[in-house]
Motif scaffolding. Structure first.
Motif, PDB file in Angstrom:
ATOM      1  N   VAL A 143     129.184  20.453  -3.055  1.00 48.29           N
ATOM      2  CA  VAL A 143     129.246  19.588  -4.237  1.00 48.29           C
ATOM      3  C   VAL A 143     128.098  19.890  -5.180  1.00 48.29           C
ATOM      4  O   VAL A 143     128.274  19.988  -6.406  1.00 48.29           O
ATOM      5  CB  VAL A 143     129.237  18.109  -3.801  1.00 48.29           C
ATOM      6  CG1 VAL A 143     129.067  17.198  -5.011  1.00 48.29           C
ATOM      7  CG2 VAL A 143     130.522  17.763  -3.051  1.00 48.29           C
ATOM      8  N   ALA A 144     126.927  20.084  -4.685  1.00 44.47           N
ATOM      9  CA  ALA A 144     125.768  20.395  -5.530  1.00 44.47           C
ATOM     10  C   ALA A 144     125.944  21.731  -6.232  1.00 44.47           C
ATOM     11  O   ALA A 144     125.624  21.896  -7.419  1.00 44.47           O
ATOM     12  CB  ALA A 144     124.505  20.397  -4.658  1.00 44.47           C
ATOM     13  N   LYS A 145     126.524  22.699  -5.507  1.00 43.51           N
ATOM     14  CA  LYS A 145     126.728  24.017  -6.103  1.00 43.51           C
ATOM     15  C   LYS A 145     127.749  23.950  -7.231  1.00 43.51           C
ATOM     16  O   LYS A 145     127.573  24.543  -8.300  1.00 43.51           O
ATOM     17  CB  LYS A 145     127.198  24.980  -5.018  1.00 43.51           C
ATOM     18  CG  LYS A 145     127.421  26.393  -5.508  1.00 43.51           C
ATOM     19  CD  LYS A 145     127.895  27.297  -4.365  1.00 43.51           C
ATOM     20  CE  LYS A 145     128.179  28.691  -4.875  1.00 43.51           C
ATOM     21  NZ  LYS A 145     128.680  29.574  -3.796  1.00 43.51           N
ATOM     22  N   LEU A 146     128.878  23.242  -7.035  1.00 47.49           N
ATOM     23  CA  LEU A 146     129.914  23.109  -8.059  1.00 47.49           C
ATOM     24  C   LEU A 146     129.370  22.414  -9.301  1.00 47.49           C
ATOM     25  O   LEU A 146     129.685  22.791 -10.437  1.00 47.49           O
ATOM     26  CB  LEU A 146     131.114  22.339  -7.500  1.00 47.49           C
ATOM     27  CG  LEU A 146     131.924  23.060  -6.404  1.00 47.49           C
ATOM     28  CD1 LEU A 146     133.027  22.146  -5.855  1.00 47.49           C
ATOM     29  CD2 LEU A 146     132.561  24.325  -6.977  1.00 47.49           C
ATOM     30  N   LYS A 147     128.546  21.364  -9.094  1.00 47.20           N
ATOM     31  CA  LYS A 147     127.975  20.682 -10.246  1.00 47.20           C
ATOM     32  C   LYS A 147     127.074  21.607 -11.037  1.00 47.20           C
ATOM     33  O   LYS A 147     127.111  21.635 -12.285  1.00 47.20           O
ATOM     34  CB  LYS A 147     127.170  19.465  -9.768  1.00 47.20           C
ATOM     35  CG  LYS A 147     128.038  18.310  -9.283  1.00 47.20           C
ATOM     36  CD  LYS A 147     127.175  17.139  -8.847  1.00 47.20           C
ATOM     37  CE  LYS A 147     128.042  15.958  -8.403  1.00 47.20           C
ATOM     38  NZ  LYS A 147     127.200  14.803  -7.968  1.00 47.20           N
ATOM     39  N   ALA A 148     126.284  22.420 -10.402  1.00 45.53           N
ATOM     40  CA  ALA A 148     125.391  23.342 -11.098  1.00 45.53           C
ATOM     41  C   ALA A 148     126.182  24.387 -11.887  1.00 45.53           C
ATOM     42  O   ALA A 148     125.864  24.718 -13.034  1.00 45.53           O
ATOM     43  CB  ALA A 148     124.465  24.010 -10.075  1.00 45.53           C
ATOM     44  N   GLU A 149     127.236  24.921 -11.271  1.00 45.87           N
ATOM     45  CA  GLU A 149     128.066  25.919 -11.966  1.00 45.87           C
ATOM     46  C   GLU A 149     128.764  25.307 -13.169  1.00 45.87           C
ATOM     47  O   GLU A 149     128.881  25.951 -14.232  1.00 45.87           O
ATOM     48  CB  GLU A 149     129.102  26.486 -10.988  1.00 45.87           C
ATOM     49  CG  GLU A 149     128.488  27.371  -9.898  1.00 45.87           C
ATOM     50  CD  GLU A 149     129.540  27.868  -8.918  1.00 45.87           C
ATOM     51  OE1 GLU A 149     130.721  27.402  -9.034  1.00 45.87           O
ATOM     52  OE2 GLU A 149     129.220  28.702  -8.050  1.00 45.87           O
ATOM     53  N   ALA A 150     129.264  24.073 -13.079  1.00 45.62           N
ATOM     54  CA  ALA A 150     129.941  23.437 -14.206  1.00 45.62           C
ATOM     55  C   ALA A 150     128.986  23.203 -15.354  1.00 45.62           C
ATOM     56  O   ALA A 150     129.326  23.426 -16.533  1.00 45.62           O
ATOM     57  CB  ALA A 150     130.567  22.118 -13.741  1.00 45.62           C
ATOM     58  N   ILE A 151     127.759  22.754 -15.056  1.00 44.30           N
ATOM     59  CA  ILE A 151     126.768  22.528 -16.117  1.00 44.30           C
ATOM     60  C   ILE A 151     126.419  23.835 -16.808  1.00 44.30           C
ATOM     61  O   ILE A 151     126.350  23.912 -18.044  1.00 44.30           O
ATOM     62  CB  ILE A 151     125.513  21.863 -15.510  1.00 44.30           C
ATOM     63  CG1 ILE A 151     125.881  20.432 -15.032  1.00 44.30           C
ATOM     64  CG2 ILE A 151     124.382  21.814 -16.511  1.00 44.30           C
ATOM     65  CD1 ILE A 151     124.767  19.784 -14.222  1.00 44.30           C
ATOM     66  N   GLU A 152     126.244  24.867 -16.063  1.00 47.02           N
ATOM     67  CA  GLU A 152     125.890  26.170 -16.642  1.00 47.02           C
ATOM     68  C   GLU A 152     127.029  26.707 -17.507  1.00 47.02           C
ATOM     69  O   GLU A 152     126.799  27.238 -18.606  1.00 47.02           O
ATOM     70  CB  GLU A 152     125.555  27.135 -15.518  1.00 47.02           C
ATOM     71  CG  GLU A 152     125.099  28.500 -16.020  1.00 47.02           C
ATOM     72  CD  GLU A 152     124.768  29.425 -14.883  1.00 47.02           C
ATOM     73  OE1 GLU A 152     124.429  30.596 -15.150  1.00 47.02           O
ATOM     74  OE2 GLU A 152     124.859  29.011 -13.702  1.00 47.02           O
ATOM     75  N   LYS A 153     128.260  26.579 -17.057  1.00 44.10           N
ATOM     76  CA  LYS A 153     129.408  27.071 -17.830  1.00 44.10           C
ATOM     77  C   LYS A 153     129.582  26.298 -19.124  1.00 44.10           C
ATOM     78  O   LYS A 153     129.868  26.867 -20.183  1.00 44.10           O
ATOM     79  CB  LYS A 153     130.683  26.947 -16.977  1.00 44.10           C
ATOM     80  CG  LYS A 153     131.918  27.516 -17.634  1.00 44.10           C
ATOM     81  CD  LYS A 153     133.101  27.442 -16.695  1.00 44.10           C
ATOM     82  CE  LYS A 153     134.334  28.039 -17.360  1.00 44.10           C
ATOM     83  NZ  LYS A 153     135.529  27.954 -16.460  1.00 44.10           N
ATOM     84  N   ARG A 154     129.368  24.959 -19.081  1.00 40.70           N
ATOM     85  CA  ARG A 154     129.497  24.147 -20.294  1.00 40.70           C
ATOM     86  C   ARG A 154     128.447  24.533 -21.312  1.00 40.70           C
ATOM     87  O   ARG A 154     128.747  24.695 -22.499  1.00 40.70           O
ATOM     88  CB  ARG A 154     129.360  22.678 -19.927  1.00 40.70           C
ATOM     89  CG  ARG A 154     129.588  21.715 -21.108  1.00 40.70           C
ATOM     90  CD  ARG A 154     129.200  20.341 -20.720  1.00 40.70           C
ATOM     91  NE  ARG A 154     127.798  20.277 -20.338  1.00 40.70           N
ATOM     92  CZ  ARG A 154     127.180  19.189 -19.891  1.00 40.70           C
ATOM     93  NH1 ARG A 154     127.867  18.077 -19.705  1.00 40.70           N
ATOM     94  NH2 ARG A 154     125.894  19.205 -19.580  1.00 40.70           N
ATOM     95  N   ASP A 155     127.229  24.757 -20.871  1.00 41.73           N
ATOM     96  CA  ASP A 155     126.173  25.150 -21.804  1.00 41.73           C
ATOM     97  C   ASP A 155     126.473  26.499 -22.434  1.00 41.73           C
ATOM     98  O   ASP A 155     126.269  26.704 -23.642  1.00 41.73           O
ATOM     99  CB  ASP A 155     124.821  25.195 -21.067  1.00 41.73           C
ATOM    100  CG  ASP A 155     124.380  23.808 -20.599  1.00 41.73           C
ATOM    101  OD1 ASP A 155     124.906  22.818 -21.174  1.00 41.73           O
ATOM    102  OD2 ASP A 155     123.561  23.731 -19.662  1.00 41.73           O
TER     103      ASP A 155
END
Length: 569
Positions: free
Chosen positions: A190-202
């Motif tokens: 879950v922590a990894k998916l959240k980090a990837e989503a934030i990076e992709k949105r930015d």
């Protein structure tokens, strides 16, 4: 009796038997009668003393001789009878022997037949036994194969069940392992998916901002430059005009090429060259188009007709040729008569003789087109008008399309097609000539009859025409075929046989005689050395006559059914 005997001599004494008993019942104990002997002695003495003694002796001798002859004749008769009896006995014995031999032969034959029947029965029983044994063996083999197949199937099913069970256990174990692993690593995932989503949105937001900034700056620069705006407008306008012009030009060029080099779908055969022929044979197409090297041909070349009909057609051919030369309106023709009498051949010859192109279409092709028939007819006449040399348009089986609108029930599409045809042929033309061919011209629409300028009837060939046709086709297909074909050798076929065929082919059309000659050629090619003898020659004629009779019966049946359908309608 002797004329010289004693008067007191009793005749009865001379004929008494020697051993007769004495009167009064006397006689010896032994039965011997001496009186008879005495009387005989006495008669002998009296006979010796008689004057006719010698004559009596001679008479007795002659009587004795006669008796001896009679006895000899009887003996000979008895001998002959005995010989005849012996011959009859021999013949009877021979007959009995022959009967005995026949009986023995019959018995031997019956015995042989019985033995043969027993042997055949034994063979049949043996074969049946062998067959039974083979069937039993085959049945046992089939049962064994079935048992083996059943065992193999059970083994395969068992292996499949084991494999399925193993796979299920393996899949269950893997699933349980993945579930346990995911449960243990849930927080990390879950922590990894959240980090990837934030990076992709930015990243996406930054890309959108950069692109908008770049497009805005470029658009602002472009709008500020009036020269670029004007050039862009001119370029877009030029491209649009070019595309429209190209499409229009291609359509016009395509229709032009189609009208000049194409062939309408209604045309079955034409002497005009198409675009594909132009590509394949450009030199020949050029010569044909401009008439280079063309020599005038006879309109009746290869056609045998009656003299008056031939004269009429020659006048038509000359008139048509002069009409083309003088660029006068053409006259339209109707050629009617039985099938195979030379109507199509004359139309082609007329076109070649007159220097016209020709095109052939059939009336039966119009009705299946339905609503497209009107369009195709207009294309046909537009195409006909593009011919440089003029076009002879030959409509075969015209009665199938040009039927009367008043007496025949036709569809609306056929009626429209007929109206379009009447419109295109209503006025005289120096660009095309109509030639109709029909077996039943009485079915034509009155408007079509009004457009026909001359009618020519083609009848079945008479005896003289058949004689010429048979000679011509024998020369064409048998004696002098094309260079690539083998000549046929004829045996015992002369003028007498050909004349007999001429008489037997009464009622044959020109096409039927041509097919007969081709059948002769095929029959000859079916032999070694390509030989046609007299028997095959006449057998082929008889076969064609039977075929024609069968066809006539079929045609009559079809006409009768058509009449019945018309009456029912």
């Amino acid at each position: 009796m002797f004329g010289g005997g004693r008067k007191n001599e009793k005749p009865s004494d001379a004929i008494k038997p020697e051993n007769a008993p004495k009167k009064g019942g006397g006689g010896s104990v032994t039965g011997f009668d001496p009186e008879g002997l005495e009387r005989a002695a006495k008669a002998a003495r009296e006979l010796d003393g008689s004057r006719n003694a010698s004559a009596a002796i001679e008479l007795i001798k002659s009587q004795e001789a006669t008796k001896q002859h009679e006895h000899a004749a009887k003996r000979a008769e008895m001998d002959a009878y005995a010989q005849q009896t012996r011959a009859q006995n021999i013949e009877r014995e021979a007959e009995e022997a022959r009967k005995t031999l026949d009986a023995q032969t019959q018995h031997e034959r019956h015995r042989a037949e019985y033995m043969d029947e027993l042997e055949r029965k034994r063979q049949v029983d043996m074969l049946n036994a062998q067959k039974y044994m083979q069937e039993e063996q085959l049945k046992k083999q089939e049962e064994m194969v079935a048992r083996q197949e059943e065992m193999r199937r059970k083994t395969a099913d068992h292996e499949a069940a084991l494999r399925t069970k193993t796979e299920l256990a393996k899949a269950k174990a893997e699933a349980d392992g993945r579930i346990r692993q995911e449960r243990e690593n849930h927080d990390l995932i879950v922590a990894k998916l959240k980090a990837e989503a934030i990076e992709k949105r930015d990243t996406v937001l930054k890309g959108i901002a950069d692109a908008g900034k770049m497009v805005g700056e470029g658009l602002q620069t472009y709008l500020d430059d009036t020269t670029k705006l004007r050039n862009t407008a001119f370029t877009v306008t030029g491209i649009a005009v070019g595309v429209y012009t190209a499409r229009t030009s291609i359509g016009i060029a395509g229709r032009f090429v189609e009208s000049r080099l194409g062939k309408p779908s209604l045309v079955r055969e034409t002497s005009r060259f198409t675009a594909s022929q132009l590509v394949r044979e450009p030199v020949k197409t050029f010569k044909h188009t401009f008439g280079i090297g063309r020599s005038e041909t006879d309109a009746l070349n290869g056609i045998v007709l009656e003299n008056s009909l031939e004269s009429q057609l020659r006048k038509i051919a000359v008139s048509t040729a002069n009409t083309k030369k003088n660029r006068a309106p053409f006259r339209h023709l109707l050629l009617h008569g039985p099938p195979g009498t030379g109507k199509t051949m004359f139309a082609r010859g007329l076109a070649q003789h007159s220097g016209l192109d020709y095109a052939v279409l059939t009336g039966g092709d119009i009705a299946p087109l339905g609503r497209d028939a009107v369009t195709e007819l207009h294309k046909l006449f537009d195409w006909a008008k593009t011919s440089r040399k003029g076009l002879l348009l030959f409509v075969d089986e015209a009665d199938a399309f040009l039927q009367s609108r008043e007496t025949t029930k036709i569809s609306e599409d056929q009626r429209n097609a007929l109206n379009a045809f009447l419109f295109r042929t209503g006025t005289e033309s120096d660009q095309f000539m109509m030639v109709y061919a029909s077996n039943q011209p009485s079915q034509f629409d009155p408007a079509i009859m009004d457009r026909i300028d001359e009618m020519v009837e083609f009848g079945l060939p008479s005896t003289e025409e058949r004689r010429k046709m048979i000679a011509m086709y024998i020369d064409k297909y048998l004696l002098k075929p094309p260079t690539w074909a083998k000549a046929v050798q004829t045996e015992d076929i002369g003028e007498v046989e050909i004349e007999k065929v001429v008489q037997e082919t009464e009622g044959f059309s020109g096409r039927a005689i041509s097919k007969l000659a081709i059948a002769w050629q095929a029959a000859a090619y079916g032999t070694e050395g390509a030989v046609l003898d007299k028997a095959t020659f006449f057998q082929t004629v008889e076969q064609h006559k039977r075929s024609m009779s069968t066809k006539e019966v079929w045609l009559k049946d079809a006409e009768f059914r058509a009449e019945q359908l018309t009456i029912d309608a």
